[in-house]
Design an enzyme around this catalytic site. Structure first.
Site, mmCIF file in Angstrom:
data_model
loop_
_atom_site.group_PDB
_atom_site.id
_atom_site.type_symbol
_atom_site.label_atom_id
_atom_site.label_comp_id
_atom_site.label_asym_id
_atom_site.label_seq_id
_atom_site.Cartn_x
_atom_site.Cartn_y
_atom_site.Cartn_z
ATOM 1 C CE LYS A 1 -1.805 3.080 1.937
ATOM 2 N NZ LYS A 1 -1.704 4.501 1.538
ATOM 3 N N GLY B 1 7.091 5.042 7.961
ATOM 4 C CA GLY B 1 6.253 6.242 8.015
ATOM 5 C C GLY B 1 6.356 6.886 9.382
ATOM 6 C CB SER B 2 4.305 9.477 10.909
ATOM 7 O OG SER B 2 3.011 8.905 10.789
ATOM 8 N N GLY C 1 2.467 4.341 13.017
ATOM 9 C CA GLY C 1 3.094 3.124 13.536
ATOM 10 C C GLY C 1 2.375 2.603 14.775
ATOM 11 C CD GLU D 1 12.915 0.134 9.589
ATOM 12 O OE1 GLU D 1 13.690 0.989 10.044
ATOM 13 O OE2 GLU D 1 13.033 -1.086 9.801
ATOM 14 C CB CYS E 1 13.596 8.703 7.776
ATOM 15 S SG CYS E 1 14.803 7.661 6.966
ATOM 16 C CD GLU F 1 10.201 12.925 11.054
ATOM 17 O OE1 GLU F 1 9.047 12.504 11.244
ATOM 18 O OE2 GLU F 1 11.093 12.251 10.507
HETATM 19 P P1 NAD Z 1 2.647 8.564 7.259
HETATM 20 O O1 NAD Z 1 2.833 7.795 8.512
HETATM 21 O O2 NAD Z 1 1.677 9.675 7.242
HETATM 22 O O3 NAD Z 1 2.193 7.572 6.078
HETATM 23 C C1 NAD Z 1 2.941 6.427 5.771
HETATM 24 C C2 NAD Z 1 2.023 5.403 5.122
HETATM 25 O O4 NAD Z 1 1.045 4.991 6.079
HETATM 26 C C3 NAD Z 1 1.251 5.939 3.914
HETATM 27 O O5 NAD Z 1 1.171 4.936 2.927
HETATM 28 C C4 NAD Z 1 -0.123 6.206 4.503
HETATM 29 O O6 NAD Z 1 -1.165 6.141 3.553
HETATM 30 C C5 NAD Z 1 -0.242 5.072 5.503
HETATM 31 N N1 NAD Z 1 -1.232 5.297 6.564
HETATM 32 C C6 NAD Z 1 -1.660 6.485 7.085
HETATM 33 N N2 NAD Z 1 -2.604 6.259 8.026
HETATM 34 C C7 NAD Z 1 -2.768 4.918 8.121
HETATM 35 C C8 NAD Z 1 -3.579 4.071 8.924
HETATM 36 N N3 NAD Z 1 -4.443 4.564 9.819
HETATM 37 N N4 NAD Z 1 -3.485 2.733 8.762
HETATM 38 C C9 NAD Z 1 -2.610 2.206 7.868
HETATM 39 N N5 NAD Z 1 -1.817 2.966 7.063
HETATM 40 C C10 NAD Z 1 -1.898 4.305 7.198
HETATM 41 O O7 NAD Z 1 4.096 9.038 6.810
HETATM 42 P P2 NAD Z 1 4.496 9.929 5.544
HETATM 43 O O8 NAD Z 1 4.055 11.323 5.805
HETATM 44 O O9 NAD Z 1 4.071 9.251 4.298
HETATM 45 O O10 NAD Z 1 6.107 9.826 5.609
HETATM 46 C C11 NAD Z 1 6.869 10.616 6.427
HETATM 47 C C12 NAD Z 1 7.295 9.871 7.668
HETATM 48 O O11 NAD Z 1 7.988 8.665 7.310
HETATM 49 C C13 NAD Z 1 8.288 10.657 8.489
HETATM 50 O O12 NAD Z 1 7.964 10.525 9.856
HETATM 51 C C14 NAD Z 1 9.616 9.993 8.191
HETATM 52 O O13 NAD Z 1 10.605 10.157 9.160
HETATM 53 C C15 NAD Z 1 9.195 8.571 8.056
HETATM 54 N N6 NAD Z 1 10.216 7.802 7.315
HETATM 55 C C16 NAD Z 1 10.992 6.897 8.001
HETATM 56 C C17 NAD Z 1 11.998 6.191 7.326
HETATM 57 C C18 NAD Z 1 12.877 5.174 8.031
HETATM 58 O O14 NAD Z 1 13.565 4.401 7.363
HETATM 59 N N7 NAD Z 1 12.897 5.138 9.361
HETATM 60 C C19 NAD Z 1 12.191 6.412 5.959
HETATM 61 C C20 NAD Z 1 11.379 7.352 5.307
HETATM 62 C C21 NAD Z 1 10.388 8.039 5.994
#
Ligand code: NAD
Length: 493
Positions: free
Chosen positions: A189, A242-243, A247, A265, A300, A397
Site C-alpha cells: 500500500k 512512516g510516521s 506506527g 521504520e 527520515c 520532526e
Molecule cells: P505517514 O505515517 O503519514 O504515512 C505512511 C504510510 O502509512 C502511507 O502509505 C499512509 O497512507 C499510511 N497510513 C496512514 N494512516 C494509516 C492508517 N491509519 N493505517 C494504515 N496505514 C496508514 O508518513 P508519511 O508522511 O508518508 O512519511 C513521512 C514519515 O515517514 C516521516 O515521519 C519519516 O521520518 C518517516 N520515514 C521513516 C523512514 C525510516 O527508514 N525510518 C524512511 C522514510 C520516511
C-alpha cells in the site's frame, strides 16, 4: 548519467499507471472510485489513480495467499527466482530516467537525487537480495548423538508493506525485494500521494517473470486502504515505513486482528554534532547543510539538530550559512537545482507553521524562513538558532528544510542533548579525534552514527531506529530475518 539542463518531461514516454495491480493485472477499484495525482512542481493535476477500499485490499491479499499456497514462486528453483529478481533490477536501471522523471513529477525530489535514490536505489535492493537467495544457510543444532536438529528458515506467507512518499520506490523495494527473496507473496500500500512508481514496480516485476499474485499493489488512503491491509487476517507480517503516529495504530490493528508481526521504520530528530576539531571546517559545514537540506529535509535520517561546539560557533555558522545559500531551490526537473519541491501543500503548510512557531518562541533565523514563489511548493532552506529549547523546531520532526542549531561546551553535554529525544534514528559526528569518534558511536542512542560524513548508500549497512524511531531493519542481510520464520526439525536417528 544525467545530462545538464531541464529534463524534458514531455520526452518521457512512461505512461502513469492508473489502476491497482492485483493478481498480475491492472484492475480498477471495485466501486470505481478514483483520486487525482497532482504535482508539487506546479500544483497541477497530471494523472489519476484508483482509490481502493477494503474489498480491493481483500482481493489483493486473497491473490497473494493463493499464489503463496500454489508454490508458484516459493517452490521455483533458487536459480530461477534469482533470475527474476536480477531482471527486475536490470529493467529498473534500463528505464531509470523515465521512472525518475515520473516519480519527481509526483513527489518533488530534485532529479539529481531521485535518479540515483529511486530507480537505482530500488535496483540495488533487487540485485542484493537476488544475489543472496542461494547464499543463506539454515543451521544444524548441537544435539545428542542419537538426534539431528535442523533449523530451517521458511517464508512467513503473505507480507503487507505500507510505505511513505519521500522515497516511495526505494523504500518499497527495501521491503519487497527481501520479502520476495525469502519466498513470500506481498501486498504493498503506497502513500496516497506517491503511488505511481510502486505501481510501475509491480508491472516491471510481472514483465520480469514474477508469477501472478506474488506482488500486488493497492492504492488509496491510509485510513481506509492502509487500515484494511493492517487489519487483514491473511497478512502474516506487516512492514511499515512512516510516521510514529501511524506506527502506533498499526500495532493496535495487529492486536485487534491476527497478531501479525509489525516492523516499524519511523521518524527521527537526528543530532549532527560538530566538535571544535573538525577535520575540515568547510567540508563539515557543507556536510551538515546537505544532511538536512537534501530532498528539502524530507528524509527520515535528516540531521535536523546541529550541535556545534561553542568555541567554533561563529566561524562555523558563517560557513554553514554560506553553504546553505549556495544551493539553488526550484523546479526539481532542472538538474542544476540542488533542492526541489516540498511534497504537498499540506507539508508546506506544516513547515511554514513550524518556522512561525519557532520565531514566536524566540528563535533567530540565520537564513531562509520563507516560502519561495507562488506556483508549486518551495521553501527556502532555513537555519534557526536559539529560542525555547522545548519548542517544536528543536524537539519534533518537521520533515522539511529546517535546521536547528544548538551550541554546546563539552562532550558530555553534546551526548546529553543528542540523547534527550524520544527518537533514535541517526546521528553525525564531525571530529579529527578518533578516540572521541569511537566514544560518540558508543554513547549516542541512534541506529546509525556517521563519522565525518552523513548518510550513505552501502547496501550491506542496515538502517533501523532505536527508541521511538522503530523496531526493525531495512537493507543488509539482517532485513531478511523480518520475512522468515525459523522452523525446527527434530530427527531421532
Ligand atoms: P505517514 O505515517 O503519514 O504515512 C505512511 C504510510 O502509512 C502511507 O502509505 C499512509 O497512507 C499510511 N497510513 C496512514 N494512516 C494509516 C492508517 N491509519 N493505517 C494504515 N496505514 C496508514 O508518513 P508519511 O508522511 O508518508 O512519511 C513521512 C514519515 O515517514 C516521516 O515521519 C519519516 O521520518 C518517516 N520515514 C521513516 C523512514 C525510516 O527508514 N525510518 C524512511 C522514510 C520516511
Amino acid at each position: 548519467m544525467l545530462d545538464q539542463g531541464k529534463i524534458d518531461a514531455a520526452r518521457v514516454t512512461t505512461v502513469a499507471p492508473a489502476e491497482h495491480f492485483i493478481d498480475g493485472r491492472s484492475v480498477p477499484s471495485a466501486n470505481g472510485a478514483r483520486r487525482d495525482v497532482s504535482s508539487p512542481i506546479d500544483g497541477a493535476v497530471f494523472a489519476s489513480i484508483a482509490d481502493g477500499g477494503a474489498g480491493d485490499v481483500s482481493a489483493a491479499t486473497a491473490a497473494a495467499r493463493r499464489a503463496y499456497d500454489s508454490g508458484s514462486w516459493r517452490n521455483q528453483p533458487l536459480a530461477a527466482r534469482k533470475r527474476v529478481l536480477l531482471r527486475i533490477a536490470e529493467i529498473l536501471e534500463e528505464r531509470a530516467l523515465d521512472l525518475a522523471v515520473l516519480g519527481v513529477r509526483e513527489n518533488g525530489t530534485e532529479i539529481g537525487v531521485a535518479f540515483y535514490a529511486e530507480p537505482h536505489g530500488a535496483a540495488q535492493s533487487f540485485r542484493y537480495y537476488g544475489e543472496a537467495i542461494d547464499k543463506l544457510f539454515g543451521e544444524v543444532a548441537p544435539t545428542a548423538s542419537d538426534k539431528l536438529g535442523l533449523i530451517h528458515r521458511v517464508p512467513v506467507g503473505v507480507v503487507g508493506a505500507i510505505v511513505p512518499w519521500n522515497f516511495p520506490l526505494m523504500i518499497a523495494a527495501w521491503k519487497v525485494a527481501p520479502a520476495l527473496a525469502a519466498g513470500n507473496s506481498v501486498v504493498v500500500k503506497p502513500s496516497e500521494t506517491a503511488s505511481l512508481l510502486v505501481l510501475k514496480l509491480a508491472e516491471i516485476a510481472a514483465e520480469a517473470g514474477l508469477p501472478d499474485g506474488v506482488l500486488n499493489v493497492v492504492t488509496g488512503d491510509g485510513a481506509v486502504t492502509g487500515e484494511a491491509l493492517a487489519l487483514d487476517m491473511d497478512v502474516d507480517v506487516l512492514a511499515f515505513t512512516g510516521s510514529g503516529g501511524v506506527g502506533r495504530r498499526l500495532l493496535e490493528y495487529a492486536g485487534r486482528s491476527n497478531l501479525k508481526r509489525v516492523y516499524l521504520e519511523l521518524g527521527g530528530k537526528s543530532a549532527n554534532i560538530v566538535f571544535d576539531d573538525p577535520v575540515d571546517l568547510a567540508a563539515a559545514a557543507m556536510g551538515a547543510a546537505r544532511a538536512i537540506f537534501t530532498n528539502s529535509g524530507q528524509v527520515c535520517i535528516a540531521g535536523s539538530r546541529l550541535l556545534v561546539h561553542r568555541a567554533i560557533l561563529g566561524e562555523f555558522q558563517d560557513a554553514l550559512v554560506a553553504a546553505t545559500r549556495s544551493f539553488t531551490v526550484g523546479d526539481p526537473l532542472i538538474l542544476s537545482h540542488q533542492i526541489g519541491a516540498i511534497h504537498s501543500a499540506g507539508q508546506l503548510a506544516k513547515v511554514e507553521a513550524a518556522v512561525a512557531e519557532a520565531r514566536a518562541a524566540g528563535a533567530e533565523c540565520l537564513t531562509g524562513g520563507e516560502r519561495l514563489g507562488d506556483s508549486g511548493y518551495y521553501f527556502a532552506p532555513t537555519i534557526l538558532i536559539g529560542g525555547d529549547g522545548n519548542s517544536r523546531h528543536v524537539r519534533e520532526e518537521i520533515f522539511g528544510p529546517v535546521l536547528s542549531v544548538i551550541p554546546f561546551d563539552s562532550d558530555e553535554e553534546a551526548v546529553g542533548i543528542a540523547n534527550d529525544s524520544p527518537y533514535g534514528l541517526a546521528a553525525g559526528v564531525w571530529t579529527a579525534n578518533l578516540s572521541r569518534a569511537h566514544r560518540m558511536v558508543a554513547a549516542l542512542d541512534a541506529g546509525a552514527v556517521h563519522v565525518n560524513c552523513y548518510g550513505g548508500l552501502e547496501f550491506a549497512m542496515p538502517i533501523g531506529g532505536m527508541k521511538q524511531s522503530g523496531n526493525g531493519y531495512d537493507r543488509g542481510l539482517q532485513a531478511l530475518d523480518k520475512f522468515v520464520n525459523l522452523k525446527s526439525a527434530w530427527f531421532a536417528l
